[in-house]
Design a protein around this motif. Structure first.
Motif, PDB file in Angstrom:
ATOM      1  N   LEU A  74     -81.302   0.848  -5.172  1.00 51.53           N
ATOM      2  CA  LEU A  74     -81.202   2.341  -4.951  1.00 51.53           C
ATOM      3  C   LEU A  74     -80.359   2.844  -3.744  1.00 51.53           C
ATOM      4  CD1 LEU A  74     -85.343   3.145  -5.469  1.00 51.53           C
ATOM      5  CD2 LEU A  74     -83.049   2.813  -7.596  1.00 51.53           C
ATOM      6  N   PHE A  78     -76.518   3.613  -6.190  1.00 54.74           N
ATOM      7  CA  PHE A  78     -76.580   4.986  -6.134  1.00 54.74           C
ATOM      8  C   PHE A  78     -76.464   5.516  -4.740  1.00 54.74           C
ATOM      9  CE2 PHE A  78     -78.762   5.272 -10.067  1.00 54.74           C
ATOM     10  CZ  PHE A  78     -79.600   4.706 -10.312  1.00 54.74           C
ATOM     11  N   ARG A  86     -68.083   1.739  -5.096  1.00 54.80           N
ATOM     12  CA  ARG A  86     -68.695   1.742  -6.406  1.00 54.80           C
ATOM     13  C   ARG A  86     -68.634   0.549  -7.097  1.00 54.80           C
ATOM     14  NH1 ARG A  86     -69.189   6.599  -8.571  1.00 54.80           N
ATOM     15  NH2 ARG A  86     -68.077   8.241  -6.749  1.00 54.80           N
ATOM     16  N   ILE A 168     -82.972  -1.236 -11.715  1.00 54.44           N
ATOM     17  CA  ILE A 168     -80.946  -0.259 -12.170  1.00 54.44           C
ATOM     18  C   ILE A 168     -80.235  -1.173 -13.597  1.00 54.44           C
ATOM     19  CG2 ILE A 168     -80.743  -0.495  -9.418  1.00 54.44           C
ATOM     20  CD1 ILE A 168     -78.782  -2.839  -9.685  1.00 54.44           C
TER      21      ILE A 168
ATOM     22  N   GLN C 178     -87.237  10.452  -3.688  1.00 55.26           N
ATOM     23  CA  GLN C 178     -85.917  10.325  -4.825  1.00 55.26           C
ATOM     24  C   GLN C 178     -85.840  12.527  -5.153  1.00 55.26           C
ATOM     25  OE1 GLN C 178     -87.738   7.066  -7.148  1.00 55.26           O
ATOM     26  NE2 GLN C 178     -86.005   5.883  -6.675  1.00 55.26           N
ATOM     27  N   SER C 182     -82.826  14.368  -5.821  1.00 53.36           N
ATOM     28  CA  SER C 182     -82.203  15.026  -7.015  1.00 53.36           C
ATOM     29  C   SER C 182     -81.779  16.679  -7.151  1.00 53.36           C
ATOM     30  CB  SER C 182     -83.371  14.409  -8.777  1.00 53.36           C
ATOM     31  OG  SER C 182     -84.110  15.031  -7.577  1.00 53.36           O
ATOM     32  N   SER C 187     -77.688  11.499  -1.446  1.00 60.17           N
ATOM     33  CA  SER C 187     -78.228  10.220  -2.115  1.00 60.17           C
ATOM     34  C   SER C 187     -78.719   8.706  -0.027  1.00 60.17           C
ATOM     35  CB  SER C 187     -77.995   8.787  -2.629  1.00 60.17           C
ATOM     36  OG  SER C 187     -76.825   9.914  -3.510  1.00 60.17           O
TER      37      SER C 187
END
Lengths: 220, 256, 220
Positions: A74, A78, A86, A168, C178, C182, C187
């Motif tokens: 993650l 993310f 990216r 993902i 998480q 949000s 992150s």
């Protein structure tokens, strides 16, 4: 319990499942290949005379091995975009799995290097090879063959970890399993089949690796 | 006549298709010291291990102090005794092994005490003094609180012998107890065994030490191919062997 | 990097996060405890059972070890409710992790018991010990010293696997972090924080394990 077994629902999408399985194997192979390079570097790093390099390598191994792989996945997917990095789903997963496997392989290679007789490196030097070339042509090939069983175990472990790519939305086996599950509600059939596919794949991979081991192993 | 301490009649044992004991007869009275000699594969170790049922046997009788070991007759058929019964029977004999087999996680004295406490139900302090006495007897009392990993081979083997004897067995079994020792440590172990023999302990030994077998035994048994080839007092067997096999064996063992 | 903002966000959510940590520890603890006990039984059956029992347990063990833990969790989560066993995601997750742990512990126990030289059992027999006396006084104490390091490893694997329960909605540490992400869009810092907490937990487990290993080591 009245549950009408209907495997046809799963059978219909079997090609999807096989594609997912294939992707999983592909991801595992690429990741362990990159992981081997990282692992070798870090293993030598842990045995280096330079204290900073030693500390850095141990820190890498310690940090990655104690962190859950899901958090790493993650994070890479993310969180890295925050730094402008990216990556696509698959690249991101491969990057994560490579770094993850590198940490485990570092331990494997380090143990393998320590187990080598000291005379090996000295023999290389005395026939005129530089340190680098001794490592490349003598130390690493010998050590590699010795650690093949460990390497095989790690590969199978890694292959099972590819199931997390589903987190993902990478289209590997577990991802398709959830998809079929949601579409058909045939939970028992879906998960039984998928589970068996993983178990069977592990058996086959283990058998293949055992043959490779006996082919490549140094005769005793 | 007193009950023989050990009575073996027509003993047969197979490993799969291979018959390793082809009808052995052997009797030992109290105080007898018998050495089993022979080349590897002759069956001598297997014979020893049948006495305390570390190996099962297919036919024949093995009896210690009149009690048949491991099996009983039940309406004409041979029936294996329960595990509990067999454990009790095993405590009638004591065994010392080639590789000592001391319990590495226990000190020397605890090794000796374990059998007394668990099998005989001896209270702890009584077991302690018995164990101490036997460690003293074999000459390692100073090391009673050491672990096997901290002892030499000779010391370990002597502790192992003490462990077996502390159980007060009717018969002591020695399975090549000096074969795994460095040469300079062999004598200290042989001295202990000689000492026990003098005290009248009934002993059955498998050994390669021919000189020792000659010196300590009341009888020597030469085995070949699963059978007893020759048996008799050491003088007779070693000085005037009757069979060619035994003569050859003695020559190869460099016994003079 | 917005470290200050991250710290503020974590502090603001400290109670849910502490709850999450608590859940992680609870899930891991229960799964490890039950899994180890079950695994002990599995290991004993694999070593001493008759042919039929060994075959059955081997199939059980191989099936569980060949299946990725993620698939195991999803399978338990979906299948159990369908066949009428109503467990919450929390309970189903612990169930899956317990099975996972038992298969690994079973292998470890089997390996350790089979590594003990046969002479130990023979010596125990020769002084008249029964099978259970031999197991408790002679075999287990020796096996335990070999089992410990690998068991510690398995324990850390369970802690890491507990993160997968976030995917079926259990609010353990990862999911609670998480939830903060949000809201706060930090992150990187927050995944880092989560990873760090897991690292601490596993590090503590490893250190404790090593301490116990040193304490029970046999002097030589």
């Amino acid at each position: 319990m009245d549950y009408n077994f209907n495997f046809a629902a799963v059978w219909r999408d079997f090609d999807l499942l096989m594609a997912g399985l294939g992707l999983g194997i592909f991801l595992a192979i690429i990741s362990i290949a990159i992981g081997c390079v990282i692992g070798l570097l870090a293993a030598f790093g842990m045995l280096s005379k330079n204290r900073a390099i030693r500390v850095l390598s141990s820190a890498y191994v310690s940090a990655i091995r104690n962190t859950p792989i899901l958090v790493l996945i993650l994070f890479t997917f993310f969180a890295l975009p925050q730094l402008g990095i990216r990556l696509g789903k698959i690249e991101s997963f491969i990057a994560t799995l490579s770094i993850y496997s590198g940490a485990y392989l570092t331990e494997v290679f380090r143990a393998g290097l320590i187990a080598l007789p000291i005379g090996l490196r000295e023999a290389g030097l005395t026939i005129g090879l530089t340190e680098q070339r001794t490592k490349l042509f003598i130390t690493i090939p010998v050590m590699f063959r010795n650690v093949l069983p460990s390497l095989s175990n790690n590969f199978i472990s890694l292959f099972k970890d590819t199931s997390l790519a589903a987190a993902i939305a990478v289209p590997e086996l577990t991802f398709y399993a959830r998809k079929i599950n949601v579409e058909t509600f045939r939970v028992i059939e879906t998960w039984m089949v998928v589970s068996l596919m993983y178990v069977a794949a592990c058996y086959v991979i283990a058998a293949i690796l055992r043959r490779v081991e006996s082919r490549l192993a140094i005769p005793r | 006549m007193a009950t023989p301490i050990l009575e073996i009649k027509n003993l047969h044992k197979r490993f799969g298709k291979l018959e390793v004991l082809k009808g052995i007869d052997l009797t030992m009275l109290q105080g007898d010291v018998v050495s089993l000699i022979g080349s590897s594969g002759s069956g001598k170790t297997t014979l020893l291990r049948c006495v305390n049922l570390l190996e099962d046997y297919e036919d024949g009788i093995v009896a210690v102090d009149g009690e048949q070991i491991g099996f009983k007759e039940k309406s004409g058929r041979r029936v294996r005794l329960s595990e509990k019964e067999i454990a009790r029977q095993r405590a009638m004999t004591g065994m010392a092994f080639q590789h000592f087999n001391l319990f590495p996680h226990m000190t020397a004295i605890n090794n000796v005490m374990l059998g007394l406490i668990k099998t005989r139900g001896t209270p702890k302090d009584e077991a302690y003094s018995i164990a101490e006495k036997w460690l003293e007897r074999v000459g390692v009392r100073a090391r009673k609180d050491y672990f096997p990993g901290q002892l030499s081979g000779g010391q370990q083997q002597r502790v192992a012998i003490a462990r077996a004897i502390a159980m007060n067995p009717k018969l002591m079994l020695f399975d090549e107890v000096t074969s795994a020792l460095d040469p300079e440590l062999v004598n200290e172990v042989l001295a202990v065994i000689q000492d026990l023999a003098k005290d009248g302990m009934t002993m059955l030994l498998v050994t390669h030490e021919m000189q020792f077998a000659h010196d300590v035994s009341s009888r020597v048994v030469f085995m070949q191919d699963g059978r007893i080839g020759e048996a008799g007092p050491p003088e007779q067997l070693f000085r005037s062997p009757k069979s060619e096999r035994l003569t050859l064996f003695l020559k190869n063992s460099k016994f003079h | 990097m917005e470290i200050l903002e991250a710290i503020i966000a974590v502090w603001a959510a400290r109670w849910p996060i502490l709850d999450g940590i608590g859940n992680t520890l609870l899930i891991s603890g229960v799964a490890i405890a039950w899994g180890t006990m079950l695994g002990l039984g599995v290991g004993l059956l694999l070593t001493y059972g008759n042919l039929g029992v060994r075959l059955f347990v081997r199939i059980y063990s191989d099936f569980l070890r060949g299946t990725p833990v993620f698939v195991l969790i999803l399978a338990c989560f979906y299948i159990l409710s369908v066949i009428g066993i109503d467990l919450s995601a929390f309970e189903a997750g612990i169930f899956a992790l317990t099975l996972f742990c038992s298969s690994h512990v079973g292998e470890i126990v089997r390996g350790a018991l089979q590594a003990i030289p046969r002479g130990q059992t023979e010596a125990a027999k020769s002084i008249g010990l029964t099978f259970s006396q031999t197991l408790f006084s002679v075999l287990f104490p020796q096996a335990l010293r070999q089992i410990l390091p690998t068991w510690v490893n398995t324990a850390t694997e369970i802690v890491k696997a507990s993160t997968l329960l976030s995917i079926i909605g259990v609010v353990e540490l990862l999911l609670s972090v998480q939830q903060v992400i949000s809201r706060a869009y930090l992150s990187m810092e927050l995944y880092f924080f989560a990873g760090f907490v897991y690292f601490l937990i596993n590090f503590a487990i490893e250190k404790t394990g090593r301490y116990v290993e040193r304490k029970v080591a046999i002097p030589s």
